[in-house]
Scaffold this active site. Structure first.
Site, PDB file in Angstrom:
ATOM      1  N   CYS A   4       0.920  -1.277   0.067  1.00 13.83           N
ATOM      2  CA  CYS A   4      -0.076  -0.008  -0.208  1.00 13.83           C
ATOM      3  C   CYS A   4       0.996   1.183   0.000  1.00 13.83           C
ATOM      4  CB  CYS A   4      -0.950  -0.027   1.137  1.00 13.83           C
ATOM      5  SG  CYS A   4      -1.826   1.628   1.504  1.00 13.83           S
ATOM      6  N   CYS A   7       0.892   3.217   3.125  1.00 16.91           N
ATOM      7  CA  CYS A   7       1.354   2.730   4.255  1.00 16.91           C
ATOM      8  C   CYS A   7       2.766   2.801   4.285  1.00 16.91           C
ATOM      9  CB  CYS A   7       0.708   1.304   4.576  1.00 16.91           C
ATOM     10  SG  CYS A   7      -0.913   0.855   4.810  1.00 16.91           S
ATOM     11  N   ASP A  30       0.179  16.784  -1.486  1.00 16.24           N
ATOM     12  CA  ASP A  30      -0.005  15.842  -2.496  1.00 16.24           C
ATOM     13  C   ASP A  30       1.186  15.939  -3.431  1.00 16.24           C
ATOM     14  OD1 ASP A  30      -2.916  14.498  -3.583  1.00 16.24           O
ATOM     15  OD2 ASP A  30      -1.304  14.928  -5.121  1.00 16.24           O
ATOM     16  N   HIS A  46      -4.671   1.079   8.429  1.00 21.64           N
ATOM     17  CA  HIS A  46      -5.093   1.012   6.750  1.00 21.64           C
ATOM     18  C   HIS A  46      -6.628   0.415   6.832  1.00 21.64           C
ATOM     19  CE1 HIS A  46      -4.771  -0.050   2.363  1.00 21.64           C
ATOM     20  NE2 HIS A  46      -5.505  -0.763   2.757  1.00 21.64           N
ATOM     21  N   ASN A  86     -12.301  10.493  -2.151  1.00 21.19           N
ATOM     22  CA  ASN A  86     -12.828   9.874  -3.211  1.00 21.19           C
ATOM     23  C   ASN A  86     -12.888   8.219  -2.762  1.00 21.19           C
ATOM     24  OD1 ASN A  86     -13.022  11.834  -5.242  1.00 21.19           O
ATOM     25  ND2 ASN A  86     -10.739  11.772  -5.271  1.00 21.19           N
ATOM     26  N   HIS A  97      -6.149   3.438   0.064  1.00 21.52           N
ATOM     27  CA  HIS A  97      -6.188   3.744   1.737  1.00 21.52           C
ATOM     28  C   HIS A  97      -6.625   5.068   2.070  1.00 21.52           C
ATOM     29  CE1 HIS A  97      -3.210   3.669   5.236  1.00 21.52           C
ATOM     30  NE2 HIS A  97      -4.046   4.677   5.599  1.00 21.52           N
ATOM     31  N   HIS A  99      -8.109   8.622   2.623  1.00 20.51           N
ATOM     32  CA  HIS A  99      -7.475   9.753   2.587  1.00 20.51           C
ATOM     33  C   HIS A  99      -8.498  10.681   2.378  1.00 20.51           C
ATOM     34  CE1 HIS A  99      -7.041   8.233  -1.281  1.00 20.51           C
ATOM     35  NE2 HIS A  99      -7.083   9.428  -1.850  1.00 20.51           N
ATOM     36  N   HIS A 101      -8.480  14.774   1.144  1.00 18.97           N
ATOM     37  CA  HIS A 101      -7.780  15.798   0.390  1.00 18.97           C
ATOM     38  C   HIS A 101      -8.223  16.994   1.060  1.00 18.97           C
ATOM     39  CE1 HIS A 101      -6.883  13.539  -3.168  1.00 18.97           C
ATOM     40  NE2 HIS A 101      -7.805  12.903  -2.867  1.00 18.97           N
TER      41      HIS A 101
END
Ligand code: AMP
Length: 113
Positions: A4, A7, A30, A46, A86, A97, A99, A101
């Site tokens: 991942c 990770c 990003d 995770h 997303n 994983h 997240h 934004h």
């Protein structure tokens, strides 16, 4: 989790530009920013997406959400910011994983999608 990307970033095996870390979450810039400020906030445990958020502890979930506000303040986003997560192929999630934004530093489009 083996293989991942996020990770590996959390573990320090892949470099990142860290902006925040606590016991439960990690945040970094990003690599392909879509706004002057574009930060990813990820839980250290995770899970694939927000659809699996029930697999995280309440402490981890709370930490990730509260980290967003702390990071926005740290980054000087007083005029506002957008938070996006997303989930799955229809949303074009590219890293499985969970997240969030954080997008800021400019006027966002009126429409979200
Ligand atoms: P998503 O498409 O919502 O899954 O978002 C994944 C995000 O991860 C994208 O905005 C990518 O630009 C970003 N990304 C991919 N690899 C890296 C990396 N090594 N360091 C920082 N951000 C990355």
């Amino acid at each position: 989790m083996d293989n991942c990307l996020f990770c590996k970033i959390i573990a320090g095996d892949i470099p990142s530009t860290k902006v925040y870390e606590d016991a439960y979450c990690y945040a970094f810039r990003d690599i392909n920013p879509q706004a002057p400020t574009h930060i990813l906030v990820v839980p250290k445990d995770h899970v694939a997406s927000i659809a699996e958020a029930d697999k995280l502890s309440p402490e981890a979930l709370c930490a990730v959400i509260t980290a967003i506000g702390k990071i926005a303040a740290q980054e000087g986003l007083e005029k506002g910011f957008r938070v996006v997560s997303n989930c799955g192929p229809d949303a074009c999630q590219s890293v499985p994983h969970l997240h969030f934004h954080i997008l800021g530093g400019r006027q966002m489009a009126d429409q979200m999608a």
